[in-house]
Motif scaffolding. Structure first.
Motif, PDB file in Angstrom:
ATOM      1  N   GLU A  68       5.769  -1.866 -12.667  1.00  0.00           N
ATOM      2  CA  GLU A  68       6.205  -2.843 -13.671  1.00  0.00           C
ATOM      3  C   GLU A  68       7.727  -2.905 -13.754  1.00  0.00           C
ATOM      4  O   GLU A  68       8.312  -4.000 -13.789  1.00  0.00           O
ATOM      5  CB  GLU A  68       5.631  -2.481 -15.037  1.00  0.00           C
ATOM      6  N   LYS A  69       8.378  -1.757 -13.735  1.00  0.00           N
ATOM      7  CA  LYS A  69       9.840  -1.707 -13.802  1.00  0.00           C
ATOM      8  C   LYS A  69      10.460  -2.391 -12.586  1.00  0.00           C
ATOM      9  O   LYS A  69      11.419  -3.165 -12.698  1.00  0.00           O
ATOM     10  CB  LYS A  69      10.297  -0.254 -13.883  1.00  0.00           C
ATOM     11  N   HIS A  86      -3.040   0.335  -8.019  1.00  0.00           N
ATOM     12  CA  HIS A  86      -3.661   1.126  -9.081  1.00  0.00           C
ATOM     13  C   HIS A  86      -3.194   2.591  -9.059  1.00  0.00           C
ATOM     14  O   HIS A  86      -3.464   3.337 -10.003  1.00  0.00           O
ATOM     15  CB  HIS A  86      -5.185   1.086  -8.949  1.00  0.00           C
ATOM     16  N   LYS A  87      -2.503   2.970  -7.999  1.00  0.00           N
ATOM     17  CA  LYS A  87      -2.103   4.367  -7.846  1.00  0.00           C
ATOM     18  C   LYS A  87      -0.593   4.586  -7.934  1.00  0.00           C
ATOM     19  O   LYS A  87      -0.140   5.641  -8.385  1.00  0.00           O
ATOM     20  CB  LYS A  87      -2.581   4.891  -6.473  1.00  0.00           C
ATOM     21  N   LEU A  99      -3.688  -3.237  -0.575  1.00  0.00           N
ATOM     22  CA  LEU A  99      -2.568  -3.403  -1.503  1.00  0.00           C
ATOM     23  C   LEU A  99      -3.022  -3.237  -2.955  1.00  0.00           C
ATOM     24  O   LEU A  99      -2.317  -2.618  -3.764  1.00  0.00           O
ATOM     25  CB  LEU A  99      -1.938  -4.788  -1.315  1.00  0.00           C
ATOM     26  N   GLU A 100      -4.186  -3.784  -3.282  1.00  0.00           N
ATOM     27  CA  GLU A 100      -4.674  -3.624  -4.653  1.00  0.00           C
ATOM     28  C   GLU A 100      -4.972  -2.161  -4.964  1.00  0.00           C
ATOM     29  O   GLU A 100      -4.692  -1.675  -6.072  1.00  0.00           O
ATOM     30  CB  GLU A 100      -5.922  -4.470  -4.883  1.00  0.00           C
ATOM     31  N   GLU A 139      -9.082   4.326  -0.276  1.00  0.00           N
ATOM     32  CA  GLU A 139      -8.424   5.263  -1.198  1.00  0.00           C
ATOM     33  C   GLU A 139      -7.538   6.249  -0.435  1.00  0.00           C
ATOM     34  O   GLU A 139      -6.396   6.517  -0.826  1.00  0.00           O
ATOM     35  CB  GLU A 139      -9.483   6.031  -2.002  1.00  0.00           C
ATOM     36  N   GLU A 140      -8.055   6.784   0.653  1.00  0.00           N
ATOM     37  CA  GLU A 140      -7.302   7.750   1.450  1.00  0.00           C
ATOM     38  C   GLU A 140      -6.074   7.105   2.086  1.00  0.00           C
ATOM     39  O   GLU A 140      -4.988   7.711   2.138  1.00  0.00           O
ATOM     40  CB  GLU A 140      -8.204   8.357   2.524  1.00  0.00           C
ATOM     41  N   ALA A 141      -6.242   5.880   2.566  1.00  0.00           N
ATOM     42  CA  ALA A 141      -5.107   5.170   3.159  1.00  0.00           C
ATOM     43  C   ALA A 141      -4.016   4.928   2.117  1.00  0.00           C
ATOM     44  O   ALA A 141      -2.821   5.117   2.384  1.00  0.00           O
ATOM     45  CB  ALA A 141      -5.579   3.844   3.754  1.00  0.00           C
ATOM     46  N   ALA A 142      -4.419   4.530   0.919  1.00  0.00           N
ATOM     47  CA  ALA A 142      -3.456   4.283  -0.159  1.00  0.00           C
ATOM     48  C   ALA A 142      -2.709   5.561  -0.531  1.00  0.00           C
ATOM     49  O   ALA A 142      -1.484   5.538  -0.737  1.00  0.00           O
ATOM     50  CB  ALA A 142      -4.183   3.718  -1.378  1.00  0.00           C
TER      51      ALA A 142
END
Length: 285
Positions: free
Chosen positions: A269-270, A263-264, A258-259, A128-131
């Motif tokens: 989508e655009k 989520h963040k 990557l996943e 989470e922190e890396a993302a």
């Protein structure tokens, strides 16, 4: 190894023999390929002490003890540590193992073990922190060398589809130093580094560190060459029973990161619709 521990526990050992026993238990992957002379030199004891230790456990001598130790290693460990980095040395070590044709099953068990270690060595919070760092950074640089570039190429492709300003640092005409000449404290570096470690990766990490950038290091252990530069450290073993590293667990870590980002990050989508529009015109379906 459980049987050996029990045998040692039940044996009446001298102080020197207990020291030998401790070394063998803690370093079984190496001890099963060492001669009695090498173990004696390593521990500063006599070779006769190593032989007497073997006999005190009920073996006829050191060779008999080593045969049992090697068989246990073959059946339970199933891998050669990534600390042995020279491919020729890995092949030589594998040749000492009992030869059979069950290669795929051993590879599967070894890969599964590496994957299990991902969860014991890294918390979900670390991902989470890396993302968060990657998303918040102004520019994202990705680095790897030699066999590790399969990871960086994969990470580059999908990170570019999720966030802007992503750059790979290993192209044919430019070095990472050229690519990262404008790196700053607002940026981050994601670097994949597994044995054999590369000096160019070290310089790349040093450059990012000197600039004050955040550095996400994905490597095999906390004592690895680049671990000292990490803002976030993700460790994953690449042990295998081949002369090359097993990249199954590092690939999983790459996908998991990557996943987490997916989520963040906003506007994915655009961005994907725009990419798909033009890929369709190229005939990619």
């Amino acid at each position: 190894m459980k049987e050996l521990r029990e045998t040692i526990h039940n044996a009446n050992l001298t102080k020197t023999q207990k020291m030998i026993a401790k070394y063998v238990l803690d370093n079984s992957a190496d001890a099963c390929f060492m001669t009695s002379t090498e173990i004696a030199l390593k521990l500063g004891v006599s070779e006769s002490s190593v032989i007497r230790f073997s006999r005190s456990l009920g073996y006829s001598g050191f060779m008999d003890f080593q045969k049992a130790l090697r068989k246990d290693y073959q059946g339970k460990v199933l891998s050669i540590s990534s600390s042995i980095t020279v491919p020729a040395q890995r092949i030589a070590k594998r040749a000492k193992l009992e030869n059979n044709s069950d290669y795929i099953n051993r590879h599967f068990k070894n890969a599964a073990k590496n994957l299990e270690n991902v969860f014991t060595q890294n918390s979900i919070q670390t991902f989470e922190e890396a993302a968060d760092i990657i998303i918040a950074s102004k520019r994202k640089y990705i680095a790897a060398s030699r066999g590790n570039t399969c990871l960086s190429d994969y990470f580059l492709l999908y990170l570019k589809q999720m966030v802007p300003h992503v750059a790979l640092t290993n192209t044919a005409c430019l070095s990472p130093i050229d690519h990262m000449c404008n790196i700053s404290k607002e940026d981050c570096l994601i670097i994949f580094s597994f044995p054999r470690y590369s000096s160019i990766d070290k310089i790349t990490a040093q450059m990012a560190h000197d600039a004050g950038a955040s550095i996400i290091v994905i490597t095999d252990k906390p004592s690895a060459l680049l671990a000292q530069y990490a803002t976030i450290l993700l460790t994953v073993p690449v042990d295998s029973n081949a002369f090359f590293n097993s990249m199954i667990a590092p690939q999983f870590v790459s996908e998991a990161l990557l996943e987490t980002i997916s989520h963040k990050a906003k506007g994915i989508e655009k961005r994907l619709k725009k990419i798909d529009k033009y890929l369709g015109e190229l005939g990619n379906y």
